[in-house]
Design a protein around this motif. Structure first.
Motif, PDB file in Angstrom:
ATOM      1  N   LYS A  33       6.498  26.405  -1.355  1.00  0.00           N
ATOM      2  CA  LYS A  33       7.113  25.134  -1.733  1.00  0.00           C
ATOM      3  C   LYS A  33       6.103  24.006  -1.534  1.00  0.00           C
ATOM      4  N   LEU A  34       5.985  23.145  -2.537  1.00  0.00           N
ATOM      5  CA  LEU A  34       5.175  21.932  -2.437  1.00  0.00           C
ATOM      6  C   LEU A  34       6.106  20.748  -2.639  1.00  0.00           C
ATOM      7  N   LEU A  35       6.175  19.862  -1.670  1.00  0.00           N
ATOM      8  CA  LEU A  35       7.029  18.681  -1.775  1.00  0.00           C
ATOM      9  C   LEU A  35       6.146  17.448  -1.917  1.00  0.00           C
ATOM     10  N   LEU A  36       6.201  16.826  -3.069  1.00  0.00           N
ATOM     11  CA  LEU A  36       5.461  15.589  -3.309  1.00  0.00           C
ATOM     12  C   LEU A  36       6.277  14.426  -2.775  1.00  0.00           C
ATOM     13  N   ASP A  55       0.858  -1.176   0.000  1.00  0.00           N
ATOM     14  CA  ASP A  55       0.000   0.000   0.000  1.00  0.00           C
ATOM     15  C   ASP A  55       0.901   1.235   0.000  1.00  0.00           C
ATOM     16  N   LEU A  56       0.972   1.913  -1.144  1.00  0.00           N
ATOM     17  CA  LEU A  56       1.736   3.150  -1.243  1.00  0.00           C
ATOM     18  C   LEU A  56       0.823   4.336  -0.987  1.00  0.00           C
ATOM     19  N   ASP A  57       1.333   5.319  -0.279  1.00  0.00           N
ATOM     20  CA  ASP A  57       0.573   6.540  -0.014  1.00  0.00           C
ATOM     21  C   ASP A  57       1.271   7.751  -0.614  1.00  0.00           C
ATOM     22  N   LEU A  58       0.535   8.487  -1.436  1.00  0.00           N
ATOM     23  CA  LEU A  58       1.006   9.725  -2.031  1.00  0.00           C
ATOM     24  C   LEU A  58       0.627  10.890  -1.127  1.00  0.00           C
ATOM     25  N   GLY A  59       1.531  11.846  -0.959  1.00  0.00           N
ATOM     26  CA  GLY A  59       1.232  12.996  -0.122  1.00  0.00           C
ATOM     27  C   GLY A  59       1.927  14.248  -0.616  1.00  0.00           C
ATOM     28  N   CYS A  60       1.605  15.365   0.017  1.00  0.00           N
ATOM     29  CA  CYS A  60       2.208  16.647  -0.365  1.00  0.00           C
ATOM     30  C   CYS A  60       2.402  17.491   0.890  1.00  0.00           C
ATOM     31  N   MET A  61       3.653  17.854   1.169  1.00  0.00           N
ATOM     32  CA  MET A  61       3.961  18.786   2.245  1.00  0.00           C
ATOM     33  C   MET A  61       3.955  20.198   1.667  1.00  0.00           C
ATOM     34  N   ILE A  62       3.276  21.098   2.362  1.00  0.00           N
ATOM     35  CA  ILE A  62       3.038  22.439   1.826  1.00  0.00           C
ATOM     36  C   ILE A  62       3.606  23.493   2.778  1.00  0.00           C
ATOM     37  N   ARG A  63       4.415  24.361   2.227  1.00  0.00           N
ATOM     38  CA  ARG A  63       4.906  25.524   2.968  1.00  0.00           C
ATOM     39  C   ARG A  63       4.433  26.754   2.217  1.00  0.00           C
ATOM     40  N   ALA A  68      -3.968  -1.997  -7.422  1.00  0.00           N
ATOM     41  CA  ALA A  68      -4.718  -2.652  -8.486  1.00  0.00           C
ATOM     42  C   ALA A  68      -5.600  -1.682  -9.275  1.00  0.00           C
ATOM     43  N   LEU A  69      -5.824  -0.474  -8.754  1.00  0.00           N
ATOM     44  CA  LEU A  69      -6.673   0.482  -9.446  1.00  0.00           C
ATOM     45  C   LEU A  69      -5.950   1.067 -10.649  1.00  0.00           C
ATOM     46  N   ALA A  70      -6.608   1.100 -11.795  1.00  0.00           N
ATOM     47  CA  ALA A  70      -5.994   1.652 -12.997  1.00  0.00           C
ATOM     48  C   ALA A  70      -5.708   3.143 -12.835  1.00  0.00           C
ATOM     49  N   THR A  71      -6.528   3.810 -12.007  1.00  0.00           N
ATOM     50  CA  THR A  71      -6.371   5.253 -11.820  1.00  0.00           C
ATOM     51  C   THR A  71      -5.325   5.606 -10.776  1.00  0.00           C
ATOM     52  N   GLY A  72      -4.868   4.625  -9.988  1.00  0.00           N
ATOM     53  CA  GLY A  72      -3.863   4.892  -8.963  1.00  0.00           C
ATOM     54  C   GLY A  72      -4.362   5.861  -7.907  1.00  0.00           C
ATOM     55  N   GLU A  73      -3.449   6.664  -7.391  1.00  0.00           N
ATOM     56  CA  GLU A  73      -3.806   7.727  -6.437  1.00  0.00           C
ATOM     57  C   GLU A  73      -3.569   9.073  -7.099  1.00  0.00           C
ATOM     58  N   ASN A  74      -4.415  10.052  -6.758  1.00  0.00           N
ATOM     59  CA  ASN A  74      -4.320  11.357  -7.401  1.00  0.00           C
ATOM     60  C   ASN A  74      -4.397  12.507  -6.404  1.00  0.00           C
ATOM     61  N   LEU A  75      -3.489  13.440  -6.580  1.00  0.00           N
ATOM     62  CA  LEU A  75      -3.532  14.728  -5.884  1.00  0.00           C
ATOM     63  C   LEU A  75      -3.881  15.802  -6.913  1.00  0.00           C
ATOM     64  N   VAL A  76      -4.589  16.824  -6.482  1.00  0.00           N
ATOM     65  CA  VAL A  76      -4.881  17.953  -7.363  1.00  0.00           C
ATOM     66  C   VAL A  76      -4.373  19.228  -6.701  1.00  0.00           C
ATOM     67  N   VAL A  77      -3.633  20.033  -7.464  1.00  0.00           N
ATOM     68  CA  VAL A  77      -3.104  21.303  -6.982  1.00  0.00           C
ATOM     69  C   VAL A  77      -3.780  22.433  -7.750  1.00  0.00           C
ATOM     70  N   ASN A  78      -4.307  23.407  -7.026  1.00  0.00           N
ATOM     71  CA  ASN A  78      -4.988  24.551  -7.633  1.00  0.00           C
ATOM     72  C   ASN A  78      -3.976  25.671  -7.863  1.00  0.00           C
ATOM     73  N   LEU A  79      -3.511  25.790  -9.096  1.00  0.00           N
ATOM     74  CA  LEU A  79      -2.495  26.793  -9.418  1.00  0.00           C
ATOM     75  C   LEU A  79      -3.043  28.219  -9.450  1.00  0.00           C
ATOM     76  N   ASP A  80      -4.371  28.377  -9.349  1.00  0.00           N
ATOM     77  CA  ASP A  80      -4.937  29.727  -9.243  1.00  0.00           C
ATOM     78  C   ASP A  80      -4.476  30.400  -7.953  1.00  0.00           C
ATOM     79  N   HIS A  81      -4.010  29.596  -7.000  1.00  0.00           N
ATOM     80  CA  HIS A  81      -3.533  30.125  -5.715  1.00  0.00           C
ATOM     81  C   HIS A  81      -2.034  29.930  -5.550  1.00  0.00           C
TER      82      HIS A  81
END
Length: 223
Positions: free
Chosen positions: A130-133, A68-76, A111-124
């Protein structure tokens, strides 16, 4: 307007300017995809021919590990605010309000074809310093070798920026994937693919945030 492009971020060419590709607003999707050894073995078992072939393939499938892999984003943020978006602790974030980064699903098996997804709103993006994936093995044995993990960032118009999580050393079960940051006035993606093997007693998030001097404080969480 130029056609959407695909850029592979590599050791030799680790940085790409989003400004130069016209990606300065809208949403950018960050997709993590990998192949679970058990899922791959199960597929092979289903395709095996002959009785003994199916038996051998089924035995390999039963013995294969689940990961089980977990995707994340640290935000400063530019005002000094720090936070994280990840499945652990149900910190899924939000796109239309702070932190303007959101995780849409938690693929527990690979097993999911879509995997895991993060969305970043570049309007902000002006609020981001800094965003660290990052990604880590939440559950399962071993490391990233053989998982064929790849991260793809896709803009609204279809530009794709790919980072292959390769050259994993033995026992490494966490990886800083890429930084999204300001560099010489432009918004850039910088490939990191920096592997971590935290010692007992140190959470992977703490180890990664200290390595990047993000100054974040961590408490135990679950999902």
């Amino acid at each position: 307007m130029t056609a959407p492009t695909t850029v592979n971020l590599t050791k030799a060419s680790p940085t790409v300017s989003l400004d130069k590709h016209g990606v300065t607003s809208g949403l950018i999707k960050v997709n993590l995809n990998w192949t679970s050894p058990r899922a791959a073995a199960s597929t092979a078992a289903g395709e095996a021919r002959g009785l003994f072939g199916r038996i051998r393939a089924s035995m390999r499938s039963a013995a294969a590990r689940d990961v089980d892999l977990d995707l994340g984003c640290m935000i400063r943020c530019t005002d000094g605010t720090k936070t994280v978006v990840q499945a652990l602790g149900n910190a899924f974030g939000a796109v239309d309000r702070f932190p303007y980064v959101a995780l849409d699903a938690d693929d527990r098996t690979g097993a999911l074809a879509t995997g895991e997804n993060l969305v970043v709103n570049l309007d902000h993006q002006s609020e981001f310093q800094k965003l660290l994936l990052f990604v880590y093995i939440y559950d399962g044995s071993g490391d990233f070798r053989g998982l064929d993990a790849v991260v793809t960032l896709t803009s609204d118009r279809g530009d794709r920026f790919r980072v292959l999580l390769d050259e994993c050393p033995p026992q490494a079960h966490a990886c800083a994937i890429a930084l999204i940051k300001r560099q010489k006035g432009e918004l850039v993606i910088e490939r990191e693919v920096r592997w971590f093997t935290p010692q007992d007693g140190s959470g992977v998030q703490d180890v990664i945030s200290r390595a990047y001097r993000l100054g974040m404080k961590w408490t135990p969480g679950s999902k």
